[in-house]
Design a protein around this motif. Structure first.
Motif, PDB file in Angstrom:
ATOM      1  N   CYS A   1       2.005  -6.107  -2.446  1.00  0.00           N
ATOM      2  CA  CYS A   1       2.970  -5.337  -1.232  1.00  0.00           C
ATOM      3  C   CYS A   1       3.733  -6.981  -1.114  1.00  0.00           C
ATOM      4  O   CYS A   1       2.730  -7.869  -0.589  1.00  0.00           O
ATOM      5  CB  CYS A   1       2.826  -5.170  -0.348  1.00  0.00           C
ATOM      6  SG  CYS A   1       1.711  -3.119  -0.292  1.00  0.00           S
TER       7      CYS A   1
ATOM      8  N   CYS B   1       6.760   1.355  -0.285  1.00  0.00           N
ATOM      9  CA  CYS B   1       6.048   1.005  -1.798  1.00  0.00           C
ATOM     10  C   CYS B   1       5.805   2.263  -2.742  1.00  0.00           C
ATOM     11  O   CYS B   1       5.022   2.003  -3.754  1.00  0.00           O
ATOM     12  CB  CYS B   1       4.464   0.406  -0.812  1.00  0.00           C
ATOM     13  SG  CYS B   1       5.017  -0.860  -0.464  1.00  0.00           S
TER      14      CYS B   1
ATOM     15  N   GLU C   1      -0.372   4.725   1.962  1.00  0.00           N
ATOM     16  CA  GLU C   1       0.312   4.780  -0.010  1.00  0.00           C
ATOM     17  C   GLU C   1      -0.445   5.949  -0.692  1.00  0.00           C
ATOM     18  O   GLU C   1       0.083   7.120  -1.559  1.00  0.00           O
ATOM     19  CB  GLU C   1       0.331   3.910  -0.405  1.00  0.00           C
ATOM     20  CG  GLU C   1       1.367   2.856   0.288  1.00  0.00           C
ATOM     21  CD  GLU C   1       1.321   1.332  -0.576  1.00  0.00           C
ATOM     22  OE1 GLU C   1       0.969   0.820  -1.908  1.00  0.00           O
ATOM     23  OE2 GLU C   1       1.781   0.821  -0.195  1.00  0.00           O
TER      24      GLU C   1
ATOM     25  N   TYR D   1       1.525  -3.900  -9.048  1.00  0.00           N
ATOM     26  CA  TYR D   1       2.264  -4.043  -7.577  1.00  0.00           C
ATOM     27  C   TYR D   1       1.303  -5.368  -6.531  1.00  0.00           C
ATOM     28  O   TYR D   1       0.354  -4.704  -5.642  1.00  0.00           O
ATOM     29  CB  TYR D   1       2.650  -2.566  -7.211  1.00  0.00           C
ATOM     30  CG  TYR D   1       4.057  -2.275  -6.305  1.00  0.00           C
ATOM     31  CD1 TYR D   1       4.590  -1.961  -6.355  1.00  0.00           C
ATOM     32  CD2 TYR D   1       3.240  -2.512  -4.914  1.00  0.00           C
ATOM     33  CE1 TYR D   1       5.778  -2.238  -5.599  1.00  0.00           C
ATOM     34  CE2 TYR D   1       4.187  -1.908  -3.404  1.00  0.00           C
ATOM     35  CZ  TYR D   1       5.203  -1.992  -4.246  1.00  0.00           C
ATOM     36  OH  TYR D   1       6.459  -2.151  -3.029  1.00  0.00           O
TER      37      TYR D   1
ATOM     38  N   HIS E   1      -1.850   1.435   5.527  1.00  0.00           N
ATOM     39  CA  HIS E   1      -0.445   1.006   4.825  1.00  0.00           C
ATOM     40  C   HIS E   1      -1.324   1.064   3.878  1.00  0.00           C
ATOM     41  O   HIS E   1      -0.166   2.103   3.025  1.00  0.00           O
ATOM     42  CB  HIS E   1       0.010  -0.655   5.086  1.00  0.00           C
ATOM     43  CG  HIS E   1       0.615  -0.675   4.291  1.00  0.00           C
ATOM     44  ND1 HIS E   1       2.525   0.609   4.154  1.00  0.00           N
ATOM     45  CD2 HIS E   1       1.202  -0.847   3.151  1.00  0.00           C
ATOM     46  CE1 HIS E   1       2.922  -0.077   3.062  1.00  0.00           C
ATOM     47  NE2 HIS E   1       2.524  -1.259   2.189  1.00  0.00           N
ATOM     48  N   HIS E   2      -2.135   0.800   2.723  1.00  0.00           N
ATOM     49  CA  HIS E   2      -2.681   1.388   1.429  1.00  0.00           C
ATOM     50  C   HIS E   2      -3.185   2.834   1.323  1.00  0.00           C
ATOM     51  O   HIS E   2      -3.091   3.498   0.616  1.00  0.00           O
ATOM     52  CB  HIS E   2      -3.271  -0.028   0.930  1.00  0.00           C
ATOM     53  CG  HIS E   2      -2.572  -0.700   0.590  1.00  0.00           C
ATOM     54  ND1 HIS E   2      -3.417  -1.909   0.701  1.00  0.00           N
ATOM     55  CD2 HIS E   2      -1.597  -1.453   0.258  1.00  0.00           C
ATOM     56  CE1 HIS E   2      -2.033  -2.456   0.165  1.00  0.00           C
ATOM     57  NE2 HIS E   2      -1.021  -2.532  -0.389  1.00  0.00           N
TER      58      HIS E   2
END
Ligand code: AMP
Ligand code: ZN
Length: 470
Positions: free
Chosen positions: A28, A211, A240, A26, A236-237
């Motif tokens: 982004c 995500c 996630e 995956y 962000h990650h």
């Protein structure tokens, strides 16, 4: 054995996918409110190359990359233009797909859009609330960061340091949150903004939840590889991971890959800083595979400084490869099939094999495309020296096939295309306009026909001359 640098463990690790022979990956994708800039193109090119190498090694790759098509920036742009947010996102998804095709980025197995996955996001947020990882206040749902014990493991940040950094937020009056570190999963509708019905009232999802949901749906609860630019590591990650691991109860991704920035004057190229070139800007000056070759000429974890001079030198390098392939093909076309060598070729065959191994060793070492390209250049040299009228047909063909295949792994096509650049087309159109002004219609028509021969069609409209590639 393939080794990948994993941001999570800060080390190069042997790559073992969850299921033999298959890789779930995956990446982004961009927020679509404008043409993409060449900084955005770096992860696209780099991770497309990772995918191509995995496929070359025989893996079946499920490559998923999203479009973020609901976001403050999209809404702002829609308001400026007085159109719906969906009109903006649809327009720039199309433009982005065109750029990606021109950069020879393979189409993703799935490229989900956030606005089409809202149900899944609501379901995941609900499950996070049920499990105690999220809470709602006045139509906003927040993630309870302290509840998740692994928070900070990807960015290698310490929770206490993060908290002191957040102290000033408390002062600015974000009093709804239980804790300043908590982040938004769902936000309530504001006047004029796109919104969806939810158990917490009309609203829209936060960015991070997208995500987690799209990767779960199209890849699974645990990804082999999760990738993106290094600016996404935090928050962000990290967010996630917090969302997905709390919701799914299993590790989110086994390998985390992050590309370094594309810089200008040693500063990150970004839309907000205004120091950017779009992929379209570059397409006016160079065929886009030059940009791709330029990006791959350094390792993906090294910062890359952009300048016209550096791109020009990448172009010269690429031309050296294309010219060698072209002349080897020219030689081959004159060799009758089955023609034997008039000189010993064992050494050259061996050398060819050694160089392929060198290419593979470079790619297996955390996708060192710089060294892989160096191996291709050595092959080009070998070709220039050994492929001549004294070579055997089979040898000449092997050399060409090897170079073409390895270039293909990098997404570089070796066929020389005489494609006209936008700049050249526009210069010819200008010349045609001038001819018409001088009533030299014969010349004007000749220019139009010459362009048509090169696949460029002109259309005279009230707003001037429009052109398209046919
Ligand atoms: P964005 O549209 O800003 O969310 O960015 C889309 C992708 O491009 C993300 O993976 C970013 O990390 C990446 N990106 C943005 N700017 C740069 C840059 N200057 N260099 C490398 N990658 C970038
Ligand atoms: Zn993401």
């Amino acid at each position: 054995m393939m080794r990948i640098y994993n941001t999570l463990t800060k080390s190069k690790q042997e790559f073992h996918p969850i299921r033999e022979g298959k890789v779930g990956m995956y990446v982004c994708g961009p927020t679509v409110y404008n043409y993409i800039h060449i900084g955005n193109a770096r992860p696209m090119i780099v991770f497309d190359t990772v995918r191509r190498y995995l496929e070359y090694k025989g893996y079946e790759v499920n490559y998923v990359s999203n479009f973020t098509d609901v976001d403050d920036k999209i809404i702002k742009k829609a308001m400026e233009e007085g159109v719906d947010a969906s009109e903006i996102s649809e327009r720039y998804i199309k433009e982005c797909q065109k750029d990606m095709a021109d950069l020879n980025v393979k189409e993703a197995t799935h490229h989900p859009k956030a606005t089409e996955e809202i149900d899944g996001m609501i379901a995941m947020i609900q499950s996070l609330i049920e499990k105690g990882y999220a809470y709602e206040v006045n139509g906003t749902v927040y993630y309870r960061v302290k509840r998740f014990h692994g928070y900070g493991k990807l960015s290698h940040k310490n929770l206490d340091d993060m908290q002191s950094g957040h102290r000033d937020i408390l002062v600015t009056g974000e009093t709804e949150k239980e804790d300043p570190m908590d982040f938004v999963l769902w936000k309530p509708k504001k006047e004029g903004e796109p919104a969806w019905a939810s158990p917490w009232g009309e609203g829209r999802p936060g960015w991070h939840i997208e995500c987690s949901v799209m990767s779960k749906k199209y890849v699974g609860d645990t990804l082999d590889i999760h990738a993106g630019g290094e600016d996404l590591i935090f928050p962000h990650h990290e967010n996630e991971i917090a969302q997905s691991e709390a919701a799914n109860g299993v590790p989110f991704a086994n390998y985390w890959m992050h590309n370094a920035f594309l810089n200008i004057d040693n500063k990150k190229m970004s839309k907000s800083a205004g120091n950017f070139f779009t992929v379209r800007d570059i397409a006016e000056k160079f065929p886009l595979q030059v940009l791709r070759f330029f990006m791959l000429s350094v390792h993906y974890r090294s910062p890359l400084n952009f300048s016209d001079t550096l791109v020009q030198s990448a172009k010269n390098g690429l031309d050296r490869i294309l010219t060698a392939v072209e002349s080897a093909k020219e030689v081959l076309s004159k060799l009758p099939q089955g023609k034997q060598a008039e000189k010993p070729e064992e050494e050259s065959y061996k050398q060819l094999q050694v160089l392929r191994e060198k290419f593979e060793a470079a790619m297996e070492d955390d996708f060192n495309t710089a060294d892989a390209i160096a191996a291709i250049f050595e092959m080009v040299k070998l070709s220039n020296i050994t492929v001549d009228e004294n070579a055997s047909y089979d040898y000449a063909k092997s050399v060409i096939d090897e170079i073409e295949q390895l270039c293909g792994v990098l997404g570089i096509e070796t066929e020389k295309k005489e494609e006209m650049l936008d700049e050249e087309i526009e210069a010819m159109i200008e010349e045609r306009q001038q001819a018409r002004k001088n009533k030299d219609f014969k010349k004007a028509d000749e220019i139009r026909d010459a362009l048509l021969e090169k696949g460029i069609q002109l259309k005279d409209t009230r707003e001037g001359v429009k052109w398209s590639r046919v």
